[in-house]
Design an enzyme around this catalytic site. Structure first.
Site, short mmCIF file in Angstrom:
data_model
loop_
_atom_site.label_atom_id
_atom_site.label_comp_id
_atom_site.label_asym_id
_atom_site.label_seq_id
_atom_site.Cartn_x
_atom_site.Cartn_y
_atom_site.Cartn_z
N GLY A 16 35.88 43.35 41.46
CA GLY A 16 36.37 42.17 40.77
C GLY A 16 37.79 42.32 40.24
CE LYS A 141 32.72 38.20 27.57
NZ LYS A 141 34.19 38.30 27.49
#
Length: 313
Positions: A16, A141
């Site tokens: 990524g 998160k």
């Protein structure tokens, strides 16, 4: 001998945007580096070739999948440190909660001495007040953080603020990645709210520096290189100086900016919310931090915003 006494690192999401840089930084700093090769890569030839290039540089590829718990356990048992960089932005892919499976595997393996989950942006612990729908990024998160804490896994969180590729070259204009061609730029409010801009390779360098550093164990490391703490107006001014002319500036009021959400798709609304917190509220700079990367690691020659902008000339 290179690699001796250095932690073995597994990067999950190594192909990524940030992940590929983490892999390179880990190899460069002499860590035995492993990259998870997931079957989900399918026929994506670019990702496959990137994995092969990592192997050529000295990385070890480990097969594993989020849909196969034991494969993840086997993978993490081979290393000391796990760094996850799977995407948390909605205009690419958004897979933050997949990390809960990784947390389960690390807990079962029982050998990992440090886990760095996919953070790297704003500190979600500071964003409990964030606007819908963009707050989903921070909520997810925090869900991962809570799972890490409940599992008793040692961690480091890295808060890297604004990625240069997304915020510097475009002078922080939404909907573009390059400087304006028509010499017009929109300022958020008066353009004087401070933000923090980072070169992506520097993010990776600082991240790898933390993994064997006892000072960052169970802490959040903030990347705040002093010369890159700038307002949008200052960012525009640097570009104007480089190109030798002044841009035509217009100001977007807070009210008009938030009103622009109406009629946007989900991804656009998420983006507007995040930009609002950064450039109107000042969420990156309106609190004090305990650990700051450029102070902890003064040997890192971080890229200045002006040098990042020169690439676009």
């Amino acid at each position: 001998m290179e690699g001796e006494n250095k932690s073995k690192v597994l990067v999950v999401g190594g192909t990524g945007y940030i992940g590929k840089r983490i892999v390179k930084a880990s190899l460069k700093q002499g860590h035995p580096t492993y990259v998870l090769r997931r079957p989900e890569i399918g026929l994506d030839i670019e990702k496959l070739q990137m994995l092969m290039s990592f192997k050529k540089r000295g990385a070890t590829l480990i097969d594993g999948s989020f849909s196969d718990h034991q494969s993840l356990v086997r993978a993490v048992k081979q290393v000391d440190v796990v760094i996850c960089t799977i995407s948390g932005v909605h205009f690419r892919s958004h897979n933050i909660l997949l990390q809960l499976k990784l947390v389960d595997a690390i807990k079962e393996a029982g050998n990992v001495k440090r886990f760095l989950p996919s953070e790297f942006g704003m500190d979600p612990a500071q964003m409990g007040h964030a606007l819908e729908p963009g707050r989903v990024t921070f909520d997810e998160k925090m869900t991962v953080r809570n799972a890490i804490h409940e599992a008793g896994i040692p961690f480091t969180y890295v808060s890297a603020n604004c990625f240069g590729g997304y915020f510097v070259g475009n002078l922080s204009q939404m909907g573009s990645r390059t400087p304006p061609m028509d010499d017009k730029v929109s300022l958020y409010g008066d353009g004087n709210v401070k933000a923090i801009f980072l070169d992506e390779d520097d993010i990776a360098t600082y991240t790898i520096k933390t993994i064997d550093d006892p000072r960052t164990l169970n802490k959040t490391l903030y990347l705040r290189p002093p010369q890159n703490i700038l307002s949008q107006k200052e960012l525009v001014g640097i570009w104007e100086k480089l190109i030798g002319k002044e841009l035509i500036k217009t100001s977007i009021s807070e009210e008009d900016f938030l009103a622009s959400m109406k009629g946007m798709d989900f991804v656009g609304q998420v983006g507007v919310g995040h930009f609002y917190h950064i450039f109107y509220e000042g969420c990156l700079t309106n609190f004090e931090v305990e650990l700051e990367a450029s102070s902890l690691y003064p040997d890192v020659e971080y890229t200045r915003v002006v040098d990042y902008l020169i690439r676009y000339m």
